[in-house]
Scaffold this motif. Sequence first.
Motif, PDB file in Angstrom:
ATOM      1  N   ILE A 128       2.598 -15.916  -8.321  1.00 14.82           N
ATOM      2  CA  ILE A 128       2.867 -16.923  -7.296  1.00 14.82           C
ATOM      3  C   ILE A 128       1.605 -17.655  -6.853  1.00 14.82           C
ATOM      4  N   GLY A 129       0.466 -16.965  -6.832  1.00 16.86           N
ATOM      5  CA  GLY A 129      -0.774 -17.621  -6.415  1.00 16.86           C
ATOM      6  C   GLY A 129      -1.133 -18.783  -7.316  1.00 16.86           C
ATOM      7  N   GLN A 130      -0.970 -18.607  -8.633  1.00 19.35           N
ATOM      8  CA  GLN A 130      -1.292 -19.680  -9.565  1.00 19.35           C
ATOM      9  C   GLN A 130      -0.233 -20.777  -9.535  1.00 19.35           C
ATOM     10  N   VAL A 163       4.214 -13.375   0.336  1.00 14.00           N
ATOM     11  CA  VAL A 163       3.296 -13.361  -0.800  1.00 14.00           C
ATOM     12  C   VAL A 163       2.465 -12.082  -0.794  1.00 14.00           C
ATOM     13  N   PRO A 164       2.111 -11.565  -1.960  1.00 10.64           N
ATOM     14  CA  PRO A 164       1.257 -10.387  -2.015  1.00 10.64           C
ATOM     15  C   PRO A 164      -0.088 -10.641  -1.346  1.00 10.64           C
ATOM     16  N   GLY A 165      -0.483  -9.734  -0.475  1.00  9.43           N
ATOM     17  CA  GLY A 165      -1.754  -9.875   0.214  1.00  9.43           C
ATOM     18  C   GLY A 165      -1.709 -10.708   1.474  1.00  9.43           C
ATOM     19  N   ASP A 166      -0.584 -11.371   1.730  1.00  5.52           N
ATOM     20  CA  ASP A 166      -0.389 -12.138   2.969  1.00  5.52           C
ATOM     21  C   ASP A 166      -1.458 -13.221   3.161  1.00  5.52           C
ATOM     22  N   ASP A 167      -1.872 -13.865   2.084  1.00  6.11           N
ATOM     23  CA  ASP A 167      -2.849 -14.953   2.174  1.00  6.11           C
ATOM     24  C   ASP A 167      -2.161 -16.181   2.760  1.00  6.11           C
ATOM     25  N   MET A 250       4.550   5.520  -0.431  1.00  2.00           N
ATOM     26  CA  MET A 250       4.365   4.077  -0.535  1.00  2.00           C
ATOM     27  C   MET A 250       3.563   3.757  -1.795  1.00  2.00           C
ATOM     28  N   LEU A 251       4.080   2.872  -2.610  1.00  2.00           N
ATOM     29  CA  LEU A 251       3.396   2.472  -3.836  1.00  2.00           C
ATOM     30  C   LEU A 251       2.650   1.157  -3.685  1.00  2.00           C
ATOM     31  N   GLY A 252       2.770   0.520  -2.522  1.00  2.00           N
ATOM     32  CA  GLY A 252       2.058  -0.733  -2.277  1.00  2.00           C
ATOM     33  C   GLY A 252       2.999  -1.850  -1.878  1.00  2.00           C
ATOM     34  N   ASP A 253       2.524  -2.751  -1.022  1.00  2.65           N
ATOM     35  CA  ASP A 253       3.349  -3.864  -0.555  1.00  2.65           C
ATOM     36  C   ASP A 253       2.957  -5.187  -1.195  1.00  2.65           C
ATOM     37  N   ALA A 254       2.052  -5.161  -2.185  1.00  2.00           N
ATOM     38  CA  ALA A 254       1.567  -6.401  -2.790  1.00  2.00           C
ATOM     39  C   ALA A 254       1.525  -6.293  -4.312  1.00  2.00           C
ATOM     40  N   LEU A 255       2.502  -5.604  -4.895  1.00  2.00           N
ATOM     41  CA  LEU A 255       2.513  -5.407  -6.341  1.00  2.00           C
ATOM     42  C   LEU A 255       2.988  -6.677  -7.047  1.00  2.00           C
ATOM     43  N   GLY A 289       6.680  -3.176  -2.455  1.00  2.95           N
ATOM     44  CA  GLY A 289       6.979  -4.585  -2.226  1.00  2.95           C
ATOM     45  C   GLY A 289       6.051  -5.435  -3.060  1.00  2.95           C
ATOM     46  N   GLY A 290       6.091  -6.719  -2.841  1.00  2.00           N
ATOM     47  CA  GLY A 290       5.285  -7.645  -3.619  1.00  2.00           C
ATOM     48  C   GLY A 290       6.161  -8.689  -4.264  1.00  2.00           C
ATOM     49  N   GLU A 291       5.680  -9.308  -5.307  1.00  2.00           N
ATOM     50  CA  GLU A 291       6.461 -10.365  -5.962  1.00  2.00           C
ATOM     51  C   GLU A 291       6.299 -10.255  -7.471  1.00  2.00           C
ATOM     52  N   CYS A 292       7.325  -9.754  -8.119  1.00  2.00           N
ATOM     53  CA  CYS A 292       7.315  -9.669  -9.580  1.00  2.00           C
ATOM     54  C   CYS A 292       7.629 -11.034 -10.196  1.00  2.00           C
ATOM     55  N   THR A 293       7.298 -11.154 -11.445  1.00  2.00           N
ATOM     56  CA  THR A 293       7.600 -12.377 -12.179  1.00  2.00           C
ATOM     57  C   THR A 293       8.475 -12.048 -13.382  1.00  2.00           C
TER      58      THR A 293
END
Length: 399
Positions: A128-130, A163-167, A250-255, A289-293
Amino acid sequence: MRVVPNFLPPRPAGRLIVIGAGKASARMAEAVEQHYGPCEGLVITRYGYARPCKGIEIVEAAHPVPDTKGELATRQLLDRVSNLGSGDTVLALISGGGSALLCAPIDGLTLRDKRDLNRALLASGAPIGQINIVRKHTSRVKGGQLATACYPAQLITLMISDVPGDDPSLIASGPTVGDDSTPQDAIAILDQYKIEISPQIRTAITQHPNVVAKHDPRLRNNQNHIVAAPSLSLTTAAQIATRDGCEVQMLGDALEGEARDLATEQAELAISLCPMVNDTGKPLLLLSGGECTVTRRGDGIGGPNAEFVLAAAIALNGQPNIHVLACDTDGVDGAAEVAGAYAGPDTLITALKQDIEPSVALANNDAHQFFEKIGGQIITGPTLTNVNDFRAILICPES
């Protein structure tokens, strides 16, 4: 929406204009008017996500591919904030989905160009960042440009992160947040993911460096606040699961990454943890959590959450006592009106009894139709919020 009033200052003495875009923006606007009373302004949300407001105009438009209604509403929104003074205040309500809903192509690009480019980006597998860097450099409103349209008014932006990392610069492509990327960065991303664009589009991108730098003086009147983020949904789920007797990991919220690859990785982890769960006798819930593609390989109907569940079911191969769920918290997985899917130990057996081959569905990116046929879809309707993807794997003891 309980979190919004916590970030609202006393109502300004001067003129207050409320604007916004995103799947949660109409519900945020409703919360603002519940706090302040009727306000003037305009908010753009997805079809079906409108909420009743007394003064703020709510416009519904298309997502994830923009339409003419979104383009017209964006022009009207920009008109609302033009010619403001330093004594005026703009309250911007931004959430995920705003990238498609705020549609104002740069000179040289048409709405059709934007739609085609957006489809290609979503199918490319790019993170998503790109994707949002390209969106910023093809827009007259993203990458801080909405903020400069409001200048010299005071600008307060309330964001719900998806978004991952909440930027903040990535949420809805950062319409009120400065950005230091360049048109060349956008072209490099398009080239990296082999997204074909015409010479006219390439020229339009490189000749319009409209993105606003982070230290631009026109951003000095800005305040940006993240009022909710993906970690909130995971923390709440963990509290409920713990109360009900589960262990939680918890496995992470920004995967990020390919949905099918992450699913295989987490399925293998779940299998490896089964002996420990049997020893403790307590269920274990893996949350992420996070955003897979999804890199588009077939012509099926799918989304990253449904594809995650399908790939996990294949990797688990009927493993007893393991259940998988993945949903988008906004209620829409990809472009389908489906939040996500669920799979358990009998998912593959159920499919094969109906002559449905799971691996073929996965190869064709057809996860939504796969789960529709076997009854594994999760359909919530509009949730009026958007804090990214929610994934849960429950490992139960054999007893």
